[in-house]
Each structure stands twice: as C-alpha cells, then as structure tokens.
Enzyme design. Sequence first.
Site, PDB file in Angstrom:
ATOM      1  N   HIS A   1       0.831  -1.225   0.000  1.00 60.91           N
ATOM      2  CA  HIS A   1       0.000   0.000   0.000  1.00 60.91           C
ATOM      3  C   HIS A   1       0.859   1.266   0.000  1.00 60.91           C
ATOM      4  O   HIS A   1       0.423   2.316   0.450  1.00 60.91           O
ATOM      5  CB  HIS A   1      -0.954   0.053   1.199  1.00 60.91           C
ATOM      6  CG  HIS A   1      -1.674  -1.231   1.452  1.00 60.91           C
ATOM      7  ND1 HIS A   1      -2.921  -1.513   0.947  1.00 60.91           N
ATOM      8  CD2 HIS A   1      -1.289  -2.326   2.146  1.00 60.91           C
ATOM      9  CE1 HIS A   1      -3.289  -2.725   1.334  1.00 60.91           C
ATOM     10  NE2 HIS A   1      -2.317  -3.254   2.053  1.00 60.91           N
TER      11      HIS A   1
ATOM     12  N   SER B   1      16.017  21.317 -16.031  1.00 63.46           N
ATOM     13  CA  SER B   1      14.867  22.181 -16.259  1.00 63.46           C
ATOM     14  C   SER B   1      15.369  23.495 -16.830  1.00 63.46           C
ATOM     15  O   SER B   1      16.454  23.958 -16.500  1.00 63.46           O
ATOM     16  CB  SER B   1      14.141  22.443 -14.937  1.00 63.46           C
ATOM     17  OG  SER B   1      13.404  23.647 -15.016  1.00 63.46           O
TER      18      SER B   1
ATOM     19  N   LYS C   1      17.114  21.334 -10.837  1.00 67.14           N
ATOM     20  CA  LYS C   1      16.373  20.133 -11.208  1.00 67.14           C
ATOM     21  C   LYS C   1      17.198  19.077 -11.889  1.00 67.14           C
ATOM     22  O   LYS C   1      18.132  19.352 -12.628  1.00 67.14           O
ATOM     23  CB  LYS C   1      15.218  20.505 -12.138  1.00 67.14           C
ATOM     24  CG  LYS C   1      14.133  21.263 -11.428  1.00 67.14           C
ATOM     25  CD  LYS C   1      13.279  20.355 -10.593  1.00 67.14           C
ATOM     26  CE  LYS C   1      12.079  19.949 -11.411  1.00 67.14           C
ATOM     27  NZ  LYS C   1      11.182  19.109 -10.638  1.00 67.14           N
TER      28      LYS C   1
ATOM     29  N   GLU D   1      10.063   8.353 -16.756  1.00 64.13           N
ATOM     30  CA  GLU D   1       8.661   8.764 -16.936  1.00 64.13           C
ATOM     31  C   GLU D   1       8.131   8.336 -18.307  1.00 64.13           C
ATOM     32  O   GLU D   1       6.983   7.928 -18.450  1.00 64.13           O
ATOM     33  CB  GLU D   1       8.543  10.282 -16.784  1.00 64.13           C
ATOM     34  CG  GLU D   1       8.873  10.769 -15.381  1.00 64.13           C
ATOM     35  CD  GLU D   1       8.984  12.287 -15.343  1.00 64.13           C
ATOM     36  OE1 GLU D   1      10.108  12.797 -15.483  1.00 64.13           O
ATOM     37  OE2 GLU D   1       7.959  12.958 -15.201  1.00 64.13           O
TER      38      GLU D   1
END
Length: 459
Positions: free
Chosen positions: A157, A278, A284, A291
């Site tokens: 979970h 970024s 970043k 992704e």
Amino acid sequence: QSNSMWGGRFKDGPSAIMQAINASIDFDKRLYAQDIRGSLAHAAMLESVGIISAEDLAAIQQGLAEIKQEIEEERFEFSAELEDIHMNIEARLKSKIGDAGARLHTARSRNDQVATDFKLWCRDSIDRMIVDVASLQSALVDQAENYADAVMPGFTHLQTAQPVTLGHHLMAYFEMLERDKGRLKDCRIRLNENPLGSAALAGTPFPIDREQTSSALGFDRPTRNSLDAVSDRDFALELLSVLSLSAVHLSRLADEIVLWASAQFKFIELSDRFSTGSSIMPQKRNPDAAELVRSKVGRITGQHTTLTLVMKGLPLAYSKDMQEDKVPVFTAVEDYELCIAAMTGMIRDLKANKGEMAKAAALGFSTATDLADWCVRELNMPFRNAHHVTGAIVALAEKQNKELKDLSLEEMQSVEPEIHTGIFDVLSIEASVGSRQAFGGTSPQNVKAAVAYARNHLL
Ligand code: ARG
C-alpha cells in the site's frame, strides 16, 4: 492508365484518393528483406519442382540481390502506384529481368506472401527482443549483486511494511522479465508455421513443395489450412499482448525509479546520461527517461487494442482491413525496444544511496512483524496473540515518538511481562532481512544465490 500489376480488366487507373487510402508502401517497405527472403525460397522451390527453369531461377536470384542492394543503398524508387512492397519489388524485378521476373508469382498470391513476410518480420523482432530483454536482466542481476545486502523499506500500500534488500527488489523485476522472455519464445513457437503456398485462399493446383520453402525459411512446418493461413494474424496479436504485458512491468519499475529518485526518497541517483534538467529551475534533475518508459505502455497497449479491433468480425479469408496489421506491430516493437534500451541504461548507471535507504527502512516500525514472530518463537505465544501484543507495543512507541528498537525493555515489559533482552536481537533492519532465509525470501544470502542461479541457468 490502368495498373500494370492487375489492370487487365480495368480501363481507368485509380483516383488519387483511392491510391492514398490503398497504398501501404510508406510503412510496409520495412518488410523488404523478408519479402526478398520469401521470394528466393519460393523461386528455388519453383525451380526444383520444375515449374520454372534453372536460368529463370538464376536471373531471379541475381535480380533480387541487386534490388536488395538498391534498397539498402537508398537507390530504390518506391512507388505508391505500386501499392506495397511486394508489388514494388516484383515490378522492379520484371523491369530488370523480364519474363523470368513475371514467373515468380506462379503458385503464390500477395495474401500468402504478406502473411509469410510479416511472420518472418515478427520472428526476427522476437529474436532481437529476447536478446534485449536478457541484457536488461543482466543489468538487473549485476546491480542486485552490488546491492545484495543494501536494506531498504519494503512497502505494501506504499506504506512501510518490512525491510527488504534492494538486490531482492531488483531481482523481482528479473523474474517478471523472465516470464516475458518465456512468452516471447512461446509466441515464436506458435507463429513458426509457413503460410507460403496457401496462395490467395484456396491453395494452388501447382505441384509445389511446401516442406522445402518451410525449411528454407526456418519454419517448423507448413500451415495446415490455406484459409486460416492467409487470414491468421494471431501471431501479431499475441506478440502485441506480450509486449503490452511486458511494458506494464517496465512501467512499474519506471515508476519506482521516479519515486526513488525524488528528494523525499533519495534512494537512488540516476546518471547524467539518463537525466534531464529544467529550463527554469537550476536545481532540477528529472527522471524523464523513466517517466517516458512509464507512459509508453499506453501506446503499446493501444496498438494491441487497435489490431484486435481491426481483426474483430472479419470474415475468412483475406480482407484489406488486414493491411492495417503492420503499423501497430511496427510501432509497438519500436517503442518497446526503446523502452528496454532506456531501462537497461538507467539500471546499469544507477547508484543507490545505502545510508538513506537504511534510514528509511528503520522508520515506520518496519520490524514489528519480527517482534511478533519472536514472541511466537521465544514465548510460545499463538501468532494472533503475538500480533495483538506487538500492536500495543507499536502504539506505545508511536506515543513516545520512538522506533521499536529504541524502547526500553521495561517499556516493552509493561505490555508483555515475559519479553526479555533477547528481543533486541530481532529489532534491527539487518537482523530482519538476514533472518528471511526461507527459499525466495529477501536475505542477502538468498539474493546472492538468486544472482548466481540467474547467471548460470537463465541468462
Ligand atoms: N499490402 C497488402 C497487405 O499488407 C498485401 C496483400 C494484398 N492482397 C490483396 N488481395 N489485395 O495486406
């Protein structure tokens, strides 16, 4: 003027719109090598059963070899008027060698030809992808060895459950990919029957030798039913479903990489080679590759759905709908291979932060099950009672804002008087993972054994 390949009964040529919707050359040119392989096998067979002469065969072989070279050197002029790769190659052959080229299509139709070409293409891709998957697996195995005893939190979970080792976690993905590899191999076994010689749909009156073309093309045997052979695209659907399932596995690993690379987890660092920055936020370091792997499963599964709906309800035998079988497979294979390559690169380069993982593993009362198990073993308590006692101890620790191993013996005894100092042996995360030695469990020894087994038997 009418089409040179089938224009005998036509006065007019097709409208530009007809040609636009009909032509598949833009995408099926990717079948050129398989088409030529199939034609060479077919021609050799026609010669050996006496349907064409030895001179014709020699001319066909020479012509096809030249065409292959023209295509590979990008000198071949593809024409949309000639619809597809099969007619482009055949027309070029005819222009090179005349009648001998026009004899090649004896006892053959584009229907068995395209089924054969496409199967060969899928088979070639399967063989390549099995190797690709194995190289991702070996990256996982190498890292599992590096991190065989690196403790991290195991979740259920996404809540802290029990400590595990990163090696064990990575080997879980090895197992998924092992099943995927098995499914690819399995798909290849069912695919490997030769449609060539089924002709348009009903078979052929010529005395062809289908065993000969089968073995020349590496098929196990000829297909048994000509109607099925020209209208079967199960192999493509099965391949897409295997890729879709495997892409699900890749997306789960990708998601964990995204999570682990976050500042809140800090479990891993991706290499510069597989990270992006970024344009506005200088700090970043984004896991874009992970992704994108996570998202590609949508495209791949979409291709499976696309082809399922193309095939649904088609009457026997061939219908032009089936020309729409190729783009989904080409696209899915391309996406899948890129995902595997990106994942292999990310895993190979990945560095885990053992300190942060261990810190996180010690949070959230992750060794509570070990405490309960200890009560069962040492105090002969029934497991349900031990579960209850441990729950009360966890509540006490939570109230005092401590982890279990930081409670005093007296504090634990206030819940269960029989608990003694032996309890402290099992409350550390190292002891917890070290104790899980039953086959398949997370202990470092087990991970090392799984790594060795994988290297010896599976890779
Ligand atoms: N380009 C076609 C395909 O990919 C080849 C088969 C055409 N057959 C036919 N009867 N029109 O399906």
